[in-house]
Design a protein around this motif. Structure first.
Motif, mmCIF file in Angstrom:
data_model
loop_
_atom_site.group_PDB
_atom_site.id
_atom_site.type_symbol
_atom_site.label_atom_id
_atom_site.label_comp_id
_atom_site.label_asym_id
_atom_site.label_seq_id
_atom_site.Cartn_x
_atom_site.Cartn_y
_atom_site.Cartn_z
ATOM 1 N N TYR A 61 0.857 -1.192 0.000
ATOM 2 C CA TYR A 61 0.000 0.000 0.000
ATOM 3 C C TYR A 61 0.885 1.231 0.000
ATOM 4 O O TYR A 61 2.049 1.179 0.384
ATOM 5 C CB TYR A 61 -0.835 0.073 1.287
ATOM 6 N N PHE A 62 0.309 2.350 -0.407
ATOM 7 C CA PHE A 62 0.955 3.613 -0.061
ATOM 8 C C PHE A 62 -0.077 4.704 0.141
ATOM 9 O O PHE A 62 -1.201 4.617 -0.339
ATOM 10 C CB PHE A 62 2.062 4.010 -1.038
ATOM 11 N N ARG A 63 0.354 5.670 0.916
ATOM 12 C CA ARG A 63 -0.509 6.812 1.245
ATOM 13 C C ARG A 63 0.220 8.072 0.821
ATOM 14 O O ARG A 63 1.373 8.274 1.185
ATOM 15 C CB ARG A 63 -0.725 6.829 2.761
ATOM 16 N N LYS A 64 -0.465 8.881 0.023
ATOM 17 C CA LYS A 64 0.122 10.167 -0.364
ATOM 18 C C LYS A 64 -0.596 11.262 0.416
ATOM 19 O O LYS A 64 -1.814 11.407 0.307
ATOM 20 C CB LYS A 64 -0.046 10.386 -1.863
ATOM 21 N N SER A 65 0.142 11.977 1.224
ATOM 22 C CA SER A 65 -0.468 12.985 2.087
ATOM 23 C C SER A 65 -0.079 14.379 1.629
ATOM 24 O O SER A 65 1.063 14.635 1.235
ATOM 25 C CB SER A 65 0.028 12.836 3.520
ATOM 26 N N GLU A 66 -1.051 15.253 1.735
ATOM 27 C CA GLU A 66 -0.824 16.662 1.429
ATOM 28 C C GLU A 66 -1.268 17.388 2.698
ATOM 29 O O GLU A 66 -2.379 17.149 3.183
ATOM 30 C CB GLU A 66 -1.752 17.012 0.271
ATOM 31 N N TRP A 67 -0.404 18.210 3.269
ATOM 32 C CA TRP A 67 -0.803 18.821 4.541
ATOM 33 C C TRP A 67 -0.339 20.260 4.673
ATOM 34 O O TRP A 67 0.640 20.682 4.084
ATOM 35 C CB TRP A 67 -0.352 17.987 5.726
#
Ligand SMILES: C[S@@+](CC[C@H](N)C(=O)[O-])C[C@H]1O[C@@H](n2cnc3c(N)ncnc32)[C@H](O)[C@@H]1O
Length: 247
Positions: A166-172
């Protein structure tokens, strides 16, 4: 709160976080503290999908897991059907039992975004804790994490569990309101199948990180004293673990 803990995304959370967090190490860390303070009855607040339920239940006199999300609790009950789990909001839960140790793990304090949320939670915990009991919780350290967010607008975290990737792409974005660090976060979740990124879903949330000073001040307003502050690096966040007792 975030959609991550509801419906379809709760099982993605469960799979993905098994890759992010080594729950055996997590158990050993928290169980070690509980044992040092001679605790035998444990309440874990925001227990999520119940990864710590089995070892705590088997090695201590009693363990209760509390969470606000039905979806997370459903997975916890399947993972450990013999466990004791209750649904409740940490800000308003009324306990009829007293516990030797009350834990909030997995940086779940981040969802307490106002001072009132935090003070209400500390109040709930005061009422549920034995006089000589310990309150143990982790929090994201604003002094290190907020500057990191300012410098890194996008971050990707990869995870592998049960031969699934899996991967998670975060924008914060860090939106400081007076002296409070609130992080506005949007995350897209993918599974990698045969070399292709298959989109699973996304969620948005606002979470809070704290300075050591503000945590100490808010704790003292509810009659807690910090006994230990442990610097603990986790998969994505600079975190402190506070061990507290009632004054
Ligand atoms: C990051 S997960 C951590 C779960 C678990 N402690 C772990 O480490 O795997 C955050 C959890 O906090 C729970 N949560 C968020 N706000 C809550 C509240 N007000 N009361 C109780 N649980 C809450 C969510 O439902 C979710 O299960």
């Amino acid at each position: 709160m975030t959609d991550l803990y509801n419906n379809k995304l709760s099982s993605t959370y469960d799979n993905m976080y098994q890759g992010f967090i080594d729950y055996t190490l997590e158990y050993n860390f928290y169980a070690g503290i509980c044992s040092r303070y001679r605790s035998s009855t444990i309440l874990e607040i925001a227990c999520g999908t119940g990864n710590l339920a089995k070892p705590f239940s088997q090695n201590f006199k009693s363990y209760t897991g509390l969470d606000v999300s039905d979806s997370m609790l459903d997975i916890a009950k399947k993972r450990y059907p013999m466990g004791t789990f209750i649904k409740g909001d940490m800000r308003s839960f009324k306990s009829t039992t007293l516990y030797d140790s009350i834990l909030i793990t997995g940086r779940s304090t981040s969802y307490l975004i106002s001072d009132a949320d935090l003070l209400n939670t500390f109040g709930v915990i005061t009422n549920a804790l034995e006089t000589s009991g310990v309150f143990i919780f982790d929090f994201i350290d604003a002094d290190r994490f907020a500057p990191f967010v300012d410098k890194n607008k996008y971050v990707t975290h990869k995870s592998e569990y049960n031969e699934k990737q899996y991967f998670r792409k975060s924008e914060w974005v860090n939106k400081k309101v007076t002296n409070i660090n609130l992080i506005h976060w949007k995350a897209d979740y993918y599974q990698i199948k045969q070399g292709k990124n298959v989109f699973i879903g996304n969620d948005t949330s606002t979470f809070r990180c704290f300075s050591k000073i503000e945590i100490g001040q808010l704790l003292s307003k509810k009659g807690f004293k910090i006994l230990e502050l442990i610097d603990r690096k986790t998969y994505a966040f600079d975190t402190y673990v506070a061990v507290c007792k009632k004054l």
